[in-house]
Design an enzyme around this catalytic site. Structure first.
Site, PDB file in Angstrom:
ATOM      1  N   HIS A 128       0.809  -1.214   0.000  1.00 40.52           N
ATOM      2  CA  HIS A 128       0.000   0.000   0.000  1.00 40.52           C
ATOM      3  C   HIS A 128       0.846   1.270   0.000  1.00 40.52           C
ATOM      4  O   HIS A 128       0.333   2.357  -0.278  1.00 40.52           O
ATOM      5  CB  HIS A 128      -0.996   0.008   1.166  1.00 40.52           C
ATOM      6  CG  HIS A 128      -0.402   0.254   2.504  1.00 40.52           C
ATOM      7  ND1 HIS A 128      -0.059  -0.749   3.373  1.00 40.52           N
ATOM      8  CD2 HIS A 128      -0.102   1.404   3.146  1.00 40.52           C
ATOM      9  CE1 HIS A 128       0.424  -0.223   4.485  1.00 40.52           C
ATOM     10  NE2 HIS A 128       0.408   1.080   4.373  1.00 40.52           N
ATOM     11  N   ASP A 158       0.280  -7.574   1.587  1.00 45.58           N
ATOM     12  CA  ASP A 158       0.768  -6.201   1.711  1.00 45.58           C
ATOM     13  C   ASP A 158       2.293  -6.128   1.674  1.00 45.58           C
ATOM     14  O   ASP A 158       2.906  -5.317   2.364  1.00 45.58           O
ATOM     15  CB  ASP A 158       0.233  -5.536   2.987  1.00 45.58           C
ATOM     16  CG  ASP A 158       0.294  -4.016   2.908  1.00 45.58           C
ATOM     17  OD1 ASP A 158       0.354  -3.483   1.782  1.00 45.58           O
ATOM     18  OD2 ASP A 158       0.307  -3.360   3.965  1.00 45.58           O
ATOM     19  N   SER A 232       4.830   2.775   7.439  1.00 46.99           N
ATOM     20  CA  SER A 232       4.527   1.546   6.726  1.00 46.99           C
ATOM     21  C   SER A 232       5.768   1.074   5.986  1.00 46.99           C
ATOM     22  O   SER A 232       6.393   1.837   5.263  1.00 46.99           O
ATOM     23  CB  SER A 232       3.410   1.783   5.711  1.00 46.99           C
ATOM     24  OG  SER A 232       2.208   2.085   6.351  1.00 46.99           O
TER      25      SER A 232
END
Length: 478
Positions: A128, A158, A232
């Protein structure tokens, strides 16, 4: 990892002196892109009073030597995405009439990544973080900014892999997460809010965590280390500086911008490494499947089967020629565990399957007629697309595919009509590209194997329930 008194003192000090926060986005359905960069804004970290080097003649322990090895391997990830913006954004008719009034805008965002192979320049991050990006670059801890080449990504876990080319790269080593325990100390490194590389610490709160809405296949490490937007893809390491996981998400009912509440999640490095291996080798991830359909055990089923707990997945269909059929699984069996991992419901079984590679050996703990059995098999590849003609002549010209991860993670089920040939029988029957088929004459289904199974035997009358542009209707296929 055994903790010495020095380690305990070290953690107490590091927790007291930690600055900022690290790590990932909120649940993906709450925050779909990383924190936006502030173009041209350089933020300088505030000064912090230094601890003394010793108390009397006893030197204080410090994370600094370990972090000196780790931080050069953690990078900031910068993405740019070009989008067209129309003054008639809410009116499709005027957008089509005046396309020349649309203007190009560049969206920029920030995340983190980890160099895991210095020789090949491989960088692990989250899918993402780079999803939809037209340009990606990484900034090293020494200030160098490098253009990144996209290698591959897997939305369901992910994980994404990039490649950079530069001399003197530093890579992080992989930890053995099979020995990771609740209570082990961990340290997180990343780039929260774009303010620069930041380190925080905490403990492992749980392992094997799943059941989080909107996050695909799940086997997370949960930690109370601070998780904030922009981290992230950052690194979660143990006290030896080895990579334990890739930070991916945090949870806060009020949203990620409300602050950290000690619920952070990281993808275990073993899973990330397995996915990376497939992406580097082929650019895609091939998953194994048992080839069956199940439903949750409810109170009525549990009572009828004499189960002491209301849990497990009841087999409702076994596909011919599947791994489950080869293992001897039967309709009515209750699957309670897979490779020793507890299976509470059908979603837990699907999650387990989705994390296994093609050819993986699986041992199922099954309850059949009140007796406990163990059945073993090797997983076979899960098909991604099927030609309509393979299923039924009435679907000739259509290509049917699994739903994309974004739809599955929002709770949708069924299959996607990926393409329809012009003038084909499927087209004449009213099927269109982009339709989502959620049920057929034989009933509803969750995925492509379930859709395929609904054609055994072939229905005399074929009716498809289709969702198109948010509306649902039935199509009679002739």
């Amino acid at each position: 990892m055994r903790l010495t008194p020095a380690h305990k003192t070290l953690i107490a000090l590091s927790c007291a002196a930690a600055f900022g926060g690290f790590a990932a986005t909120a649940m993906r359905d709450a925050l779909e892109s990383p924190a936006l960069a502030s173009p041209g804004a350089a933020t300088q970290a505030p000064a912090i009073a230094a601890l003394p080097a010793a108390v009397g003649t006893t030197p204080l322990p410090s994370l600094a030597p370990m972090l000196a090895r780790v931080t050069p391997a953690v990078v900031s990830v910068h993405t740019k995405q070009r989008v067209r913006v129309s003054p008639f954004a809410g009116d499709p008719f005027f957008r089509r009439m005046f396309p020349e009034l649309s203007q190009e805008r560049i969206n920029e965002s920030l995340g983190s990544g980890v160099i895991v192979d210095a020789a090949r320049g491989l960088v692990l991050t989250n899918h993402h973080v780079i999803e939809g990006a037209d340009e990606v670059s990484v900034t090293l801890s020494d200030g160098r900014t490098l253009k990144a080449e996209f290698v591959g990504s897997d939305p369901d876990t992910d994980i994404a892999v990039m490649r950079v080319q530069a001399p003197n790269l530093s890579a992080i080593t992989f930890a053995d997460t099979t020995e990771l325990r609740v209570g082990d100390f961990v340290v997180a490194v990343g780039n929260p809010f774009g303010i620069g590389q930041t380190v925080t610490s905490g403990i492992v709160s749980a392992v094997g965590r799943s059941g989080l809405r909107g996050l695909g296949y799940q086997n997370f490490i949960q930690t109370d280390a601070s998780i904030n937007p922009g981290n992230s893809g950052g690194a979660l390491v143990n006290l030896e500086g080895a990579l334990v996981g890739i930070n991916t998400a945090s949870f806060n009912p009020r949203g990620s911008m409300a602050g950290n509440i000690g619920l952070g999640f990281a993808i275990p490095v073993k899973l990330a490494r397995d996915v990376m291996g497939q992406l580097v080798a082929t650019g895609e991830v091939r998953r194994g499947t048992l080839g069956l359909e199940t439903q949750d055990v409810d109170a009525r089923i549990a009572q009828g089967m004499g189960l002491s707990e209301t849990r497990g997945a009841v087999v409702t269909r076994v596909f011919a020629g599947s791994a489950a059929a080869q293992a001897g699984v039967r309709v009515g069996d209750v699957i309670l565990a897979a490779n020793g991992e507890r299976i509470d419901d059908r979603n837990a079984l699907r999650n387990f399957e989705g994390l296994q590679a093609v050819g993986s050996r699986v041992t199922l703990d099954v309850l059949r007629d009140g007796k406990a059995l163990q059945l073993g098999t090797g997983l076979r590849e899960q098909p991604r697309t099927l030609a309509g003609t393979e299923l039924d002549p009435r679907l000739d010209g259509a290509t049917i595919a699994e739903l994309p991860a974004s739809l599955r993670q929002s709770g949708a089920g069924g299959v996607l009509v990926e393409a329809v040939a012009r003038g084909s029988r499927a087209a004449r029957n009213g099927l269109q590209k982009g339709d989502v088929i959620v049920a057929a004459s034989a009933g509803s289904f969750d995925d492509l194997p379930g859709f395929r199974a609904s054609f055994t035997p072939a229905p005399a009358q074929l009716v498809l329930r289709v969702v198109r542009s948010g509306r649902q209707g039935d199509l009679l296929m002739q």
